[in-house]
Design a protein around this motif. Structure first.
Motif, mmCIF file in Angstrom:
data_model
loop_
_atom_site.group_PDB
_atom_site.id
_atom_site.type_symbol
_atom_site.label_atom_id
_atom_site.label_comp_id
_atom_site.label_asym_id
_atom_site.label_seq_id
_atom_site.Cartn_x
_atom_site.Cartn_y
_atom_site.Cartn_z
ATOM 1 N N LEU A 113 0.722 -1.207 -0.038
ATOM 2 C CA LEU A 113 0.103 0.021 -0.021
ATOM 3 C C LEU A 113 0.765 1.372 0.110
ATOM 4 O O LEU A 113 1.936 1.226 0.357
ATOM 5 C CB LEU A 113 -1.087 -0.068 1.157
ATOM 6 N N SER A 114 0.303 2.239 -0.720
ATOM 7 C CA SER A 114 0.818 3.644 -0.352
ATOM 8 C C SER A 114 0.118 4.332 0.952
ATOM 9 O O SER A 114 -1.271 4.109 0.911
ATOM 10 C CB SER A 114 0.585 4.541 -1.597
ATOM 11 N N VAL A 115 0.747 4.960 1.651
ATOM 12 C CA VAL A 115 0.193 5.658 3.098
ATOM 13 C C VAL A 115 -0.767 6.571 2.471
ATOM 14 O O VAL A 115 -1.935 6.738 3.165
ATOM 15 C CB VAL A 115 1.153 6.004 3.897
ATOM 16 N N SER A 116 -0.774 7.081 1.269
ATOM 17 C CA SER A 116 -1.750 8.121 0.776
ATOM 18 C C SER A 116 -3.054 7.711 0.823
ATOM 19 O O SER A 116 -3.888 8.372 0.490
ATOM 20 C CB SER A 116 -1.082 8.744 -0.501
ATOM 21 N N SER A 117 -2.767 6.217 0.367
ATOM 22 C CA SER A 117 -4.241 5.604 0.066
ATOM 23 C C SER A 117 -5.182 5.239 1.306
ATOM 24 O O SER A 117 -6.369 5.236 1.349
ATOM 25 C CB SER A 117 -4.065 4.313 -0.642
#
Length: 230
Positions: A113-117
């Motif tokens: 995952l991207s933390v921005s998600s």
């Protein structure tokens, strides 16, 4: 360091010793040597010194710090500590941060995952006042990538956070060792971004009886020889 949930987790891990190591890559989170060190330490100490009774107490970092000052525990394992005499300490191990998601969450289909998600997700985190440096480390990591967690629920213990995620209260970010709490309804995912290192610090009183404590520290050195004084 003895409440039933902790004892049950230790017993479960001892029975499934092959699953106690966490490794992070771009596809999955699984057990690495750092994730199983605590169980290794307990097993080694009990095996080498069966005549010494080892009692585990479940406490937050703040509670352990106070218990050390009060002299009610010999050694604690904390996420952070303000060191002052008569307390000495050593980094026992370090680990990375991972995301915890409900199993049916749309993002759970992704292996990394991207933390921005997680920007719009409700969060479950420990209360800040019970561990300021650890809480701020998570919030700082998120803010660095434009995420400002909406904390809708607080919980003190990591297994409680995992259960709340499984109940679909929200998502969380935690040290990678939390994946030892394997249960249905949750998924653990690594981040694609570089994550800060999360230390686990062993701390003890230097003015206490050295018999049992020295034996424990000696075992700790054998289990985690890379541990260094900060």
């Amino acid at each position: 360091m003895s409440q039933p949930p902790l004892s049950q987790q230790i017993q479960a891990l001892e029975k499934e010793i092959g699953l106690k190591r966490l490794e992070r890559n771009t596809r999955q989170v699984r057990l690495t040597p750092a994730g199983g060190l605590m169980i290794d330490l307990i097993q080694a100490f009990r095996g080498n010194f069966p005549q010494i009774q080892l009692t585990l107490r479940e406490m937050t970092s703040a509670q352990q710090g106070q218990a050390l000052l009060d002299g009610t525990i010999h050694i604690g394992f904390l996420r952070s500590i303000e060191c002052a005499k008569p307390i000495d300490y050593r980094t026992f191990t370090s680990e990375s941060l991972i995301a915890i998601l409900p199993e049916q969450h749309p993002l759970a289909s992704q292996q990394i995952l991207s933390v921005s998600s997680l920007k719009l997700e409700p969060f479950i985190l420990p209360p800040r006042h019970l561990g300021v440096p650890f809480h701020d480390l998570i919030m700082g990591f998120c803010a660095q990538h434009g995420v400002y967690p909406n904390v809708v629920q607080e919980a003190i213990q990591m297994y409680t956070i995992v259960n709340l995620v499984a109940a679909n209260f929200g998502v969380s970010i935690a040290p990678s060792s939390v994946a030892v709490f394997q249960r249905s309804g949750v998924g653990f995912r690594p981040f694609e971004e570089s994550v800060p290192s999360v230390p686990l610090i062993a701390a003890w009183r230097t003015d206490t009886d050295k018999g049992a404590l020295s034996a424990f520290l000696e075992t700790m050195e054998d289990i985690s020889p890379a541990a260094t004084n900060e």
